[in-house]
Design a protein around this motif. Structure first.
Motif, mmCIF file in Angstrom:
data_model
loop_
_atom_site.group_PDB
_atom_site.id
_atom_site.type_symbol
_atom_site.label_atom_id
_atom_site.label_comp_id
_atom_site.label_asym_id
_atom_site.label_seq_id
_atom_site.Cartn_x
_atom_site.Cartn_y
_atom_site.Cartn_z
ATOM 1 N N TYR A 95 0.847 -1.284 0.154
ATOM 2 C CA TYR A 95 0.093 -0.281 -0.196
ATOM 3 C C TYR A 95 1.583 1.329 0.068
ATOM 4 N N CYS A 96 2.107 1.374 1.016
ATOM 5 C CA CYS A 96 3.052 2.983 1.336
ATOM 6 C C CYS A 96 3.216 2.504 -0.348
ATOM 7 N N LYS A 97 4.541 1.734 -0.994
ATOM 8 C CA LYS A 97 4.760 1.797 -2.431
ATOM 9 C C LYS A 97 3.507 1.993 -3.532
ATOM 10 N N SER A 98 2.657 1.908 -3.527
ATOM 11 C CA SER A 98 1.195 2.133 -4.622
ATOM 12 C C SER A 98 0.774 3.912 -3.880
ATOM 13 N N GLN A 99 1.008 3.796 -2.823
ATOM 14 C CA GLN A 99 0.241 5.939 -2.706
ATOM 15 C C GLN A 99 1.727 6.511 -2.325
ATOM 16 N N LYS A 100 2.965 6.260 -2.086
ATOM 17 C CA LYS A 100 4.372 6.647 -2.144
ATOM 18 C C LYS A 100 4.004 7.177 -0.732
ATOM 19 N N THR A 101 3.717 6.695 0.062
ATOM 20 C CA THR A 101 3.592 7.045 1.696
ATOM 21 C C THR A 101 4.483 6.471 1.924
ATOM 22 N N PHE A 102 5.750 7.630 2.618
ATOM 23 C CA PHE A 102 6.939 7.321 3.757
ATOM 24 C C PHE A 102 6.967 7.144 5.005
ATOM 25 N N VAL A 103 6.011 7.724 5.217
ATOM 26 C CA VAL A 103 5.976 7.679 7.110
ATOM 27 C C VAL A 103 4.426 7.197 7.529
ATOM 28 N N GLU A 151 12.735 -5.991 9.616
ATOM 29 C CA GLU A 151 14.058 -7.165 8.864
ATOM 30 C C GLU A 151 14.089 -5.805 8.311
ATOM 31 N N GLY A 152 14.781 -4.811 8.627
ATOM 32 C CA GLY A 152 15.034 -3.411 7.712
ATOM 33 C C GLY A 152 14.206 -2.751 6.124
ATOM 34 N N ARG A 153 12.736 -3.322 6.672
ATOM 35 C CA ARG A 153 12.146 -2.191 5.850
ATOM 36 C C ARG A 153 11.458 -1.467 6.199
ATOM 37 N N ALA A 154 11.673 -0.994 7.742
ATOM 38 C CA ALA A 154 11.109 0.533 8.325
ATOM 39 C C ALA A 154 12.035 0.661 9.627
ATOM 40 N N GLU A 155 12.011 1.542 10.091
ATOM 41 C CA GLU A 155 12.509 2.457 10.603
ATOM 42 C C GLU A 155 11.686 3.350 11.770
ATOM 43 N N TRP A 156 11.807 3.095 13.617
ATOM 44 C CA TRP A 156 10.873 4.404 14.270
ATOM 45 C C TRP A 156 12.345 5.057 14.186
ATOM 46 N N MET A 157 11.029 7.004 13.511
ATOM 47 C CA MET A 157 11.889 8.153 14.124
ATOM 48 C C MET A 157 11.813 8.586 14.990
ATOM 49 N N ARG A 209 6.245 6.480 17.590
ATOM 50 C CA ARG A 209 4.994 7.418 17.311
ATOM 51 C C ARG A 209 4.724 7.423 15.925
ATOM 52 N N ARG A 210 6.430 7.927 14.952
ATOM 53 C CA ARG A 210 6.180 7.973 13.982
ATOM 54 C C ARG A 210 6.990 6.906 13.218
ATOM 55 N N CYS A 211 6.516 5.806 12.241
ATOM 56 C CA CYS A 211 7.396 5.075 11.368
ATOM 57 C C CYS A 211 7.734 4.843 10.247
ATOM 58 N N LEU A 212 9.333 5.031 9.493
ATOM 59 C CA LEU A 212 9.483 5.499 8.269
ATOM 60 C C LEU A 212 9.378 4.134 7.445
ATOM 61 N N ILE A 213 8.662 4.564 5.746
ATOM 62 C CA ILE A 213 8.391 2.681 5.059
ATOM 63 C C ILE A 213 9.498 2.975 4.589
ATOM 64 N N LEU A 214 10.030 1.880 4.421
ATOM 65 C CA LEU A 214 11.002 1.816 3.576
ATOM 66 C C LEU A 214 10.848 0.244 2.444
ATOM 67 N N TRP A 215 9.908 -0.014 1.502
ATOM 68 C CA TRP A 215 9.511 -0.301 0.866
ATOM 69 C C TRP A 215 10.602 -0.529 -0.573
ATOM 70 N N HIS A 216 11.180 0.809 -0.472
ATOM 71 C CA HIS A 216 12.488 0.140 -0.800
ATOM 72 C C HIS A 216 13.540 -0.223 0.018
ATOM 73 N N ARG A 217 14.080 -0.630 -0.022
ATOM 74 C CA ARG A 217 15.783 -0.132 1.135
ATOM 75 C C ARG A 217 16.215 0.581 0.181
ATOM 76 N N ILE A 218 16.937 1.033 1.561
ATOM 77 C CA ILE A 218 18.697 2.380 0.634
ATOM 78 C C ILE A 218 19.425 1.569 0.166
ATOM 79 N N GLN A 219 20.040 0.659 0.026
ATOM 80 C CA GLN A 219 20.903 -0.150 -1.591
ATOM 81 C C GLN A 219 19.632 -0.161 -2.428
#
Length: 242
Positions: free
Chosen positions: A105-113, A147-153, A158-168
């Motif tokens: 869903y986040c990838k399709s909507q370009k949702t990052f947080v 799994e390295g697909r998100a990070e708590w900010m 309270r806020r989570c950074l979603i890595l639907w693509h990993r940084i690499q």
């Protein structure tokens, strides 16, 4: 026993929960069609079950398929998936399904947080009147973090950074962007990467600045580019060397 007589003995909520439990424990079973057909059994032909009029069934059939233009998986329409399951194996299946849904869903909507305390479309299904608890939200997002697909900010989760693509992966997309636009030894501003005409129609357009900076730093460490400061964040530049 005849199916129509059996339906007289079950409440609508019991049928929904039963089917949800079946699919949760046997994910290969697709019971969406069965679900809708059973609910039809509670309409006008069944005088003891008027709580599901035909308009309600039509609404379920229309709305349970998509969220906007995003196609929802079948499990999203069953109440048990919105409650953390106590059995370990069952919960692991539940978490896996939610991880995949959140990323897709986040990838399709370009949702990052995702702000866990704010309203987020996936966390409530108004059709079946179910919402994830705070504990469930944190559990599913924490599974992505592990799994390295998100990070708590923040420390309070309270806020989570979603890595639907990993940084690499984002770094690889940046390199391809530079090649596609003839920037192998060229200069471009960070804001042009995020919102310029060259990025229109690409995954880089509108990218979260935190993620972009992380990908740029990774490439800088590998000697693929140099980031130089401008007079403001709008004119910070990147010189590729690939």
């Amino acid at each position: 026993m005849r199916p129509d007589l059996l339906l007289h003995r079950w409440s609508s909520s019991s049928v929904v929960i039963l089917l949800g439990f079946a699919e949760l424990n046997f994910p290969f079973i697709s019971s969406l069609h069965i679900h809708v057909e059973l609910l039809r059994g509670f309409c006008s032909d069944n005088p003891r079950n008027q709580q599901y009029p035909s308009a309600r069934i039509k609404a379920l059939e229309r709305k349970m398929q998509k969220l906007g233009e995003f196609k929802l998986p079948h499990f999203f329409n069953y109440p048990p998936y919105f409650t953390l399951q106590p059995v370990r194996d069952t919960r692991e299946k539940q978490i896996q399904l939610w991880k995949e849904l959140i990323l897709d869903y986040c990838k399709s909507q370009k949702t990052f947080v995702i702000a866990i305390e704010e309203e987020f479309p996936l966390f409530t299904n108004h059709v079946i009147e179910r919402s994830l608890t705070h504990e469930a939200k944190e559990t599913f997002l924490s599974a992505l973090v592990s799994e390295g697909r998100a990070e708590w900010m923040d420390k309070g989760h309270r806020r989570c950074l979603i890595l639907w693509h990993r940084i690499q992966d984002w770094a690889d997309i940046l390199i391809q962007f530079a090649k596609d636009n003839g920037l192998e030894d060229g200069v471009v501003t960070i804001e042009e990467i995020r919102s310029g005409p060259e990025s229109q129609g690409t995954e880089l357009h509108g990218i979260d600045r935190t993620i972009l900076n992380r990908a740029l730093k990774l490439l800088e460490q590998k000697g693929k580019l140099v980031v130089f400061k401008g007079t403001s964040t709008d004119d910070e530049g990147v010189k590729f060397s690939i």
